[in-house]
Design a protein around this motif. Structure first.
Motif, short mmCIF file in Angstrom:
data_model
loop_
_atom_site.label_atom_id
_atom_site.label_comp_id
_atom_site.label_asym_id
_atom_site.label_seq_id
_atom_site.Cartn_x
_atom_site.Cartn_y
_atom_site.Cartn_z
N HIS A 33 0.84 -1.20 0.00
CA HIS A 33 0.00 0.00 0.00
C HIS A 33 0.88 1.26 0.00
O HIS A 33 1.73 1.41 0.88
CB HIS A 33 -0.90 0.05 1.24
CG HIS A 33 -1.94 -1.04 1.28
ND1 HIS A 33 -1.62 -2.37 1.45
CD2 HIS A 33 -3.29 -0.99 1.17
CE1 HIS A 33 -2.74 -3.10 1.45
NE2 HIS A 33 -3.77 -2.28 1.28
N ARG A 93 -9.10 15.28 -13.72
CA ARG A 93 -8.75 14.31 -12.67
C ARG A 93 -8.39 12.93 -13.23
O ARG A 93 -7.41 12.31 -12.81
CB ARG A 93 -9.91 14.14 -11.69
CG ARG A 93 -10.16 15.36 -10.85
CD ARG A 93 -11.25 15.04 -9.83
NE ARG A 93 -11.67 16.23 -9.13
CZ ARG A 93 -11.01 16.79 -8.13
NH1 ARG A 93 -9.89 16.25 -7.71
NH2 ARG A 93 -11.46 17.87 -7.53
N VAL A 94 -9.23 12.44 -14.13
CA VAL A 94 -8.99 11.10 -14.66
C VAL A 94 -7.69 11.08 -15.46
O VAL A 94 -6.87 10.17 -15.32
CB VAL A 94 -10.19 10.63 -15.52
CG1 VAL A 94 -9.85 9.37 -16.29
CG2 VAL A 94 -11.42 10.39 -14.63
N GLU A 129 -4.58 10.98 -13.16
CA GLU A 129 -4.26 9.65 -12.61
C GLU A 129 -3.73 8.73 -13.71
O GLU A 129 -2.81 7.94 -13.48
CB GLU A 129 -5.48 9.03 -11.92
CG GLU A 129 -5.76 9.68 -10.58
CD GLU A 129 -6.50 8.78 -9.59
OE1 GLU A 129 -6.45 7.54 -9.75
OE2 GLU A 129 -7.12 9.32 -8.66
N ARG A 130 -4.32 8.84 -14.91
CA ARG A 130 -3.84 8.00 -16.01
C ARG A 130 -2.38 8.30 -16.31
O ARG A 130 -1.59 7.39 -16.57
CB ARG A 130 -4.67 8.25 -17.28
CG ARG A 130 -5.98 7.52 -17.29
CD ARG A 130 -6.38 7.11 -18.71
NE ARG A 130 -7.57 6.26 -18.62
CZ ARG A 130 -8.80 6.69 -18.87
NH1 ARG A 130 -9.00 7.93 -19.26
NH2 ARG A 130 -9.81 5.88 -18.74
N HIS A 149 -0.32 6.58 -13.72
CA HIS A 149 -0.30 5.13 -13.97
C HIS A 149 0.64 4.80 -15.13
O HIS A 149 1.40 3.84 -15.07
CB HIS A 149 -1.71 4.63 -14.30
CG HIS A 149 -2.68 4.74 -13.17
ND1 HIS A 149 -4.02 4.98 -13.36
CD2 HIS A 149 -2.50 4.67 -11.83
CE1 HIS A 149 -4.63 5.03 -12.18
NE2 HIS A 149 -3.73 4.85 -11.24
N ALA A 182 -2.37 -1.28 -3.57
CA ALA A 182 -3.14 -0.04 -3.46
C ALA A 182 -2.23 1.17 -3.62
O ALA A 182 -1.13 1.21 -3.07
CB ALA A 182 -3.85 0.02 -2.11
N LEU A 183 -2.71 2.13 -4.39
CA LEU A 183 -1.94 3.34 -4.62
C LEU A 183 -2.88 4.54 -4.46
O LEU A 183 -3.74 4.78 -5.31
CB LEU A 183 -1.36 3.31 -6.04
CG LEU A 183 -0.55 4.53 -6.47
CD1 LEU A 183 0.71 4.66 -5.63
CD2 LEU A 183 -0.19 4.44 -7.94
N GLY A 184 -2.73 5.25 -3.35
CA GLY A 184 -3.52 6.46 -3.14
C GLY A 184 -2.81 7.62 -3.83
O GLY A 184 -1.59 7.72 -3.77
N LEU A 185 -3.58 8.47 -4.51
CA LEU A 185 -2.97 9.56 -5.26
C LEU A 185 -3.58 10.90 -4.91
O LEU A 185 -4.80 11.04 -4.84
CB LEU A 185 -3.16 9.33 -6.77
CG LEU A 185 -2.44 8.14 -7.39
CD1 LEU A 185 -2.88 7.96 -8.84
CD2 LEU A 185 -0.93 8.31 -7.31
N LYS A 186 -2.71 11.87 -4.67
CA LYS A 186 -3.14 13.25 -4.55
C LYS A 186 -2.31 14.02 -5.57
O LYS A 186 -1.10 14.17 -5.42
CB LYS A 186 -2.88 13.74 -3.12
CG LYS A 186 -3.07 15.21 -2.93
CD LYS A 186 -4.33 15.49 -2.10
CE LYS A 186 -4.61 16.97 -2.00
NZ LYS A 186 -5.76 17.37 -2.81
N ILE A 187 -2.97 14.45 -6.64
CA ILE A 187 -2.25 15.03 -7.77
C ILE A 187 -2.66 16.48 -7.96
O ILE A 187 -3.86 16.77 -8.08
CB ILE A 187 -2.55 14.25 -9.07
CG1 ILE A 187 -2.30 12.75 -8.86
CG2 ILE A 187 -1.71 14.78 -10.22
CD1 ILE A 187 -2.72 11.89 -10.03
N ARG A 223 -6.14 21.69 0.47
CA ARG A 223 -7.00 21.76 1.66
C ARG A 223 -6.37 20.91 2.75
O ARG A 223 -5.55 20.05 2.50
CB ARG A 223 -8.38 21.19 1.34
CG ARG A 223 -9.23 22.09 0.50
CD ARG A 223 -10.59 21.47 0.33
NE ARG A 223 -10.52 20.12 -0.22
CZ ARG A 223 -10.48 19.87 -1.52
NH1 ARG A 223 -10.51 20.85 -2.38
NH2 ARG A 223 -10.42 18.64 -1.96
#
Lengths: 120, 102
Positions: free
Chosen positions: B49, B64-65, B68-69, B72, B85-90, B99
């Motif tokens: 993770h 947004r999409v 992330e693409r 990836h 699992a890979l959480g992303l904040k871009i 925020r």
């Protein structure tokens, strides 16, 4: 494989909102799926939940369909919206409300505001 | 020479690939696997993770999409396939101040 693609296309066409997830909306089996299902449940969005753990062809097929490597995946009116991070951010920013408004999908606006208040 | 053949930690692999692809202004890669011990996806490797926070000019024009693409794609199918699992904040370079985390 072609069958899975056709099945997915049919599912996202026939249902206004579809969540491909691990587990079901009432019993999610992954934290990320659980988070998105929880948001939709709380906002009172009517949606079809597709448990990818129940069908290996769909589990791989949905990744090919959207060219997106992870699950959950949310579709509104046939259009891929995003996975867990995107849906979370869109919920908190109000973009998800806007999208549902635009697409004519009903939801509980007060509940959406409550999520934002709780995370402010 | 033994040290050189040792497998690179996945955190470093992710960081290297994103550095090369986006020359980010801000990049944080955190291994959160310990927080998911015993959960589904935990294969005992301690490398399942991850969470990435990245800010770069390259994301400014993307939705947004697409953001992330792009991440990836930069990581590649093999690496993405190896982690659970890979959480992303871009963020794009022009995005407002982030925020407070939820």
């Amino acid at each position: 494989m072609a069958d899975a693609q056709e099945q997915i296309r049919q599912t996202v066409t026939d249902n206004d909102v579809v969540l491909f997830m691990k587990g079901t909306k009432s019993m999610p089996q992954c934290g990320f799926s659980s988070r998105v299902a929880g948001v939709l449940n709380f906002m009172g969005v009517e949606y079809a939940d597709i448990n990818v753990l129940a069908d290996e062809d769909i589990r791989q097929g949905i990744k090919d369909y959207s060219d997106w490597p992870t699950i959950p995946q949310l579709y509104v009116k046939g259009e891929f919206v995003g996975g867990c991070d995107i849906i979370t951010e869109m919920t908190l920013s109000g973009e998800l409300d806007q999208l549902l408004d635009q697409k004519g999908v009903r939801y509980d606006k007060a509940a959406a505001d409550k999520i934002r208040d709780a995370n402010a | 020479m033994k040290g050189l053949t040792r497998k690179m930690p996945i955190v470093d692999e992710i960081r290297d690939k994103l550095e090369q692809a986006f020359a980010p202004q801000r990049l944080e890669v955190v291994n959160e696997s310990h927080r998911h011990r015993g959960h589904s996806g935990d294969d005992g490797s301690g490398e399942t993770h991850f969470h990435v926070t990245i800010r770069a000019e390259a994301f400014s024009a993307l939705g947004r999409v697409a953001r992330e693409r792009a991440v990836h794609t930069a990581l590649g199918r093999d690496l993405v396939g190896r982690i659970h699992a890979l959480g992303l904040k871009i963020e794009g370079a022009q995005d407002g101040a982030p925020r407070d985390p939820a």
